[in-house]
Design an enzyme around this catalytic site. Structure first.
Site, short mmCIF file in Angstrom:
data_model
loop_
_atom_site.label_atom_id
_atom_site.label_comp_id
_atom_site.label_asym_id
_atom_site.label_seq_id
_atom_site.Cartn_x
_atom_site.Cartn_y
_atom_site.Cartn_z
N GLY A 61 6.48 18.30 -57.19
CA GLY A 61 5.26 19.03 -56.87
C GLY A 61 3.93 18.28 -56.88
O GLY A 61 2.93 18.86 -56.47
N GLY A 101 2.91 15.67 -55.09
CA GLY A 101 2.60 14.92 -53.87
C GLY A 101 1.37 15.45 -53.14
O GLY A 101 1.08 16.65 -53.16
N CYS A 151 2.42 17.92 -50.57
CA CYS A 151 3.52 18.76 -51.03
C CYS A 151 2.98 20.14 -51.37
O CYS A 151 1.90 20.27 -51.94
CB CYS A 151 4.09 18.09 -52.27
SG CYS A 151 5.03 19.16 -53.32
P1 5GP Z 1 1.75 11.14 -52.77
O1 5GP Z 1 1.73 9.69 -53.14
O2 5GP Z 1 1.37 11.37 -51.34
O3 5GP Z 1 0.96 11.98 -53.71
O4 5GP Z 1 3.25 11.63 -52.97
C1 5GP Z 1 4.33 11.07 -52.25
C2 5GP Z 1 5.59 11.83 -52.58
O5 5GP Z 1 5.49 13.22 -52.19
C3 5GP Z 1 6.83 11.37 -51.84
O6 5GP Z 1 7.36 10.16 -52.32
C4 5GP Z 1 7.76 12.55 -52.03
O7 5GP Z 1 8.41 12.52 -53.29
C5 5GP Z 1 6.81 13.73 -52.02
N1 5GP Z 1 6.86 14.44 -50.74
C6 5GP Z 1 6.77 13.93 -49.49
N2 5GP Z 1 6.84 14.89 -48.55
C7 5GP Z 1 7.00 16.05 -49.21
C8 5GP Z 1 7.17 17.41 -48.79
O8 5GP Z 1 7.12 17.76 -47.62
N3 5GP Z 1 7.35 18.32 -49.78
C9 5GP Z 1 7.38 17.97 -51.10
N4 5GP Z 1 7.60 18.92 -52.00
N5 5GP Z 1 7.21 16.70 -51.52
C10 5GP Z 1 7.03 15.76 -50.59
#
Ligand code: 5GP
Length: 346
Positions: free
Chosen positions: A180, A182, A185
């Site tokens: 959660g 991300g 996300c």
């Molecule tokens: P960020 O660095 O952008 O905060 O987080 C990246 C991570 O978000 C990714 O490695 C993956 O675990 C998660 N993530 C990527 N796409 C999605 C999505 O569509 N839904 C969710 N729940 N998590 C995602």
């Protein structure tokens, strides 16, 4: 129903307290690390930062840019490259700077089987599902470990110690932590499920280290200081999505609007990704990712320099000569939400 009363923290809820240091300059800090993995027996030396396996981040272009620096940064390739593209990349670039990614779907399994049958070896594998809590996932990981004994396996995502232990005992070298947090996300909004990322890292690192395993903090970093907090909390690796989006290496079209340039960035279970790769959102699951526009930022090298500079600087503030020492030298102080908005975390 039960309520856990003790407070769980996110990156924005803490700062790192400075400590006396003998370091004269951040140039004196070594931010690379060496690990030998519990199951594969393989070693890794480099900066333990991984580009997320997302469209626009986990690309071949990003892997080439990372490899050029020679710092040991790695890229988890997104799952949607065709077999031929993957084979060509591995033949030309080798396996050292990339993680081959798979989900728990038959297509991915068959593609990997064919990749191996055709004589390639994915030295590092990222087994990635939204919810790492199913028994089926544990059996899936066990099966892969049996088939690929000398491949370094990173798998997740989970956020609690008991599941970290189960995955390590099933054959995982590095457990990926984060549900959660991300940037694109929407799981927390759509399902109400999640866990504040800093506390998840602290709890999961403790469980992993007890069994000789490692963790990768995945998601929720928005500024370089968040990486310092993740390593300080005990993560060996950190995975970045949003912080690495919007670059030439994203391999995506630049959108011009009102004199400004943007790139599209979206979650891998967003409507955009589902439409692109699967021809629509599958009925049984809601979209748990969103689509945003991020400012175009040119080449990733400049962004990386800023991120790694911030990390080196954090090490000097706590007196850590090497990144390895940062968690021992970290004391977090809880801060009010208001204070943290000043630091750009909101
Ligand atoms: P960020 O660095 O952008 O905060 O987080 C990246 C991570 O978000 C990714 O490695 C993956 O675990 C998660 N993530 C990527 N796409 C999605 C999505 O569509 N839904 C969710 N729940 N998590 C995602």
């Amino acid at each position: 129903m039960r309520i856990e009363e003790d407070i769980k923290l996110d990156f924005k809820d803490v700062l790192i307290r400075p400590k006396r240091s003998t370091l004269a300059s951040r140039k004196d800090v070594d931010i690379s690390r060496t690990f030998t993995f519990r199951w594969s027996g393989k070693s890794f030396t480099g900066i333990p930062l991984i580009a997320a396996n997302m469209d626009g981040v986990g690309t071949f272009e990003m892997a080439r840019a990372f490899a050029k620096d020679g710092d040991g940064l790695t890229v988890a390739l997104h799952k949607h490259y065709a077999l031929e593209q993957l084979e060509k990349f591995y033949d030309e670039q080798g396996a050292s700077s990339v993680w081959y990614s798979i989900g728990m779907v038959r297509d991915d399994e068959e593609k990997l089987a064919q990749f191996v049958k055709n004589g390639r070896h994915p030295d590092k594998l990222c087994v990635d599902v939204a919810n790492g809590y199913s028994e089926h996932f544990v059996s899936f990981v066990k099966k892969i470990r049996e088939k690929m004994p000398d491949t370094t396996i990173m798998a997740g995502n989970v956020v609690t110690g008991e599941m970290v232990e189960e995955l390590i005992l099933a054959g995982v070298d590095i457990v990926k932590v984060g549900i959660g947090p991300g940037s694109v996300c929407t799981t927390r909004k759509m399902t109400g499920v999640g866990y504040p990322q800093l506390s998840a890292i602290i709890d999961c690192a403790d469980a992993a280290h007890g069994l000789g395993g490692l963790i990768c903090a995945d998601g929720g970093c928005t500024v370089p200081g968040d990486l310092a907090k993740a390593y300080g909390a005990g993560a060996e690796f950190v995975m970045l999505g949003g912080m690495l989006a919007g670059h030439d290496e994203s391999g995506q079209e630049v959108i011009e609007d009102g004199g400004k340039k943007y790139l599209q960035f979206y979650g891998m279970s967003s409507d955009t990704a589902m439409k692109k790769h699967k021809g629509g959102v599958a009925e049984y699951r809601a979209s748990e990712g969103k689509t945003v526009r991020v400012p175009y930022r040119g080449g990733v090298a400049g962004t990386l320099q800023g991120i790694l500079g911030g990390l080196r600087s954090a090490c000097t503030y706590v007196g850590a000569t090497r990144l390895k020492e940062i968690s021992k030298r970290t004391t977090f102080i809880r801060v009010s939400q208001q204070l943290n908005t000043v630091f750009g975390n909101e």
